[in-house]
Write a protein that holds these residues in place. Structure first.
Motif, PDB file in Angstrom:
ATOM      1  N   LEU A  35       0.835  -1.197   0.000  1.00 28.50           N
ATOM      2  CA  LEU A  35       0.000   0.000   0.000  1.00 28.50           C
ATOM      3  C   LEU A  35       0.869   1.247   0.000  1.00 28.50           C
ATOM      4  N   THR A  36       0.433   2.235  -0.721  1.00 28.78           N
ATOM      5  CA  THR A  36       1.145   3.507  -0.724  1.00 28.78           C
ATOM      6  C   THR A  36       0.705   4.332   0.482  1.00 28.78           C
ATOM      7  N   VAL A  37       1.454   5.368   0.765  1.00 25.05           N
ATOM      8  CA  VAL A  37       1.092   6.260   1.868  1.00 25.05           C
ATOM      9  C   VAL A  37      -0.275   6.879   1.591  1.00 25.05           C
ATOM     10  N   LYS A  38      -0.539   7.212   0.352  1.00 26.62           N
ATOM     11  CA  LYS A  38      -1.824   7.795  -0.026  1.00 26.62           C
ATOM     12  C   LYS A  38      -2.960   6.807   0.257  1.00 26.62           C
ATOM     13  N   GLN A  39      -2.756   5.525  -0.054  1.00 25.04           N
ATOM     14  CA  GLN A  39      -3.786   4.517   0.187  1.00 25.04           C
ATOM     15  C   GLN A  39      -4.009   4.299   1.688  1.00 25.04           C
ATOM     16  N   ILE A  40      -2.939   4.304   2.465  1.00 23.94           N
ATOM     17  CA  ILE A  40      -3.085   4.151   3.914  1.00 23.94           C
ATOM     18  C   ILE A  40      -3.840   5.341   4.501  1.00 23.94           C
ATOM     19  N   THR A  41      -3.554   6.533   3.998  1.00 20.23           N
ATOM     20  CA  THR A  41      -4.274   7.727   4.442  1.00 20.23           C
ATOM     21  C   THR A  41      -5.752   7.622   4.069  1.00 20.23           C
ATOM     22  N   GLU A  42      -6.014   7.133   2.875  1.00 18.13           N
ATOM     23  CA  GLU A  42      -7.398   6.927   2.433  1.00 18.13           C
ATOM     24  C   GLU A  42      -8.098   5.909   3.335  1.00 18.13           C
ATOM     25  N   LEU A  43      -7.398   4.843   3.695  1.00 17.77           N
ATOM     26  CA  LEU A  43      -7.965   3.829   4.588  1.00 17.77           C
ATOM     27  C   LEU A  43      -8.280   4.434   5.953  1.00 17.77           C
ATOM     28  N   ARG A  44      -7.371   5.222   6.489  1.00 17.10           N
ATOM     29  CA  ARG A  44      -7.609   5.862   7.788  1.00 17.10           C
ATOM     30  C   ARG A  44      -8.849   6.745   7.742  1.00 17.10           C
ATOM     31  N   ARG A  45      -8.993   7.493   6.672  1.00 20.17           N
ATOM     32  CA  ARG A  45     -10.169   8.365   6.536  1.00 20.17           C
ATOM     33  C   ARG A  45     -11.452   7.550   6.417  1.00 20.17           C
ATOM     34  N   SER A  46     -11.390   6.449   5.669  1.00 20.77           N
ATOM     35  CA  SER A  46     -12.601   5.644   5.463  1.00 20.77           C
ATOM     36  C   SER A  46     -13.048   4.936   6.742  1.00 20.77           C
ATOM     37  N   LEU A  47     -12.122   4.702   7.661  1.00 21.21           N
ATOM     38  CA  LEU A  47     -12.479   4.027   8.909  1.00 21.21           C
ATOM     39  C   LEU A  47     -13.142   4.970   9.911  1.00 21.21           C
TER      40      LEU A  47
END
Length: 182
Positions: A35-47
């Motif tokens: 996962l990229t940093v952008k995807q991890i940030t997106e995951l954090r926001r979605s949670l």
């Protein structure tokens, strides 16, 4: 030989992770490799705000889980591990993680902890299959209301039957009374 002294920064990290394990309704362990940093940030926001998603060293997370009194997770602390500490509804967070994992197949759900008991990845997915707490409470309230309505109807039935019986007897007497008068 004495144990090596624990560095202050590592002790602080273990303490923080231990608090997170203790104060969470559930915890889900994931492998985030790829996962990229952008995807991890997106995951954090979605949670959402009720779930804290953090990357951690396996040795520190393993020690924190043990300090929190959680057993059975040692096998899951292999490879790059990120922890989702869920303080809100575990079902909603599990659904969010599963949905993100479907959209980004490199995210793997390893397992987790719910109510102090270890969960496998399949059990986390089963948790995600449940309906949300609000929906389950609404269904329970509807079922209870239906049962109360049935109970009220059951209690009213003998009374309404008695009223109909008295009315039928009155009508019968009126008919007999009018027949005698004629």
């Amino acid at each position: 030989m004495a144990d090596k002294p624990v560095r202050a920064d590592k002790a602080t990290a273990v303490s923080e992770l231990t608090d997170n394990f203790r104060n969470s309704a559930a915890t889900v362990l994931t492998e985030y490799r790829g996962l990229t940093v952008k995807q991890i940030t997106e995951l954090r926001r979605s949670l959402g705000q009720e779930t804290k998603y953090s990357v951690s060293k396996n040795t520190l997370a393993k020690r924190a889980a043990t300090d929190a009194g959680i057993e059975g997770l040692d096998a899951l602390f292999t490879g790059p591990t990120a922890l989702a500490f869920i303080s809100g509804d575990p079902v909603e967070a599990a659904k969010g993680l599963r949905a993100f994992a479907k959209a980004n197949p490199v995210l793997k759900i390893k397992g987790g902890v719910f109510e102090g008991k270890p969960l496998t990845a399949d059990e986390v997915n089963k948790l995600a299959d449940l309906e949300s707490r609000e929906v389950l409470l609404a269904k329970l309230a509807g079922a209870m209301k239906g049962n109360l309505s049935k109970a009220a109807a059951t209690f009213q039935a003998p009374l309404s039957q008695a009223v109909r019986l008295v009315d039928a007897l009155r009508a019968e007497r009126e008919k007999d009374g009018s027949a005698e008068a004629a």
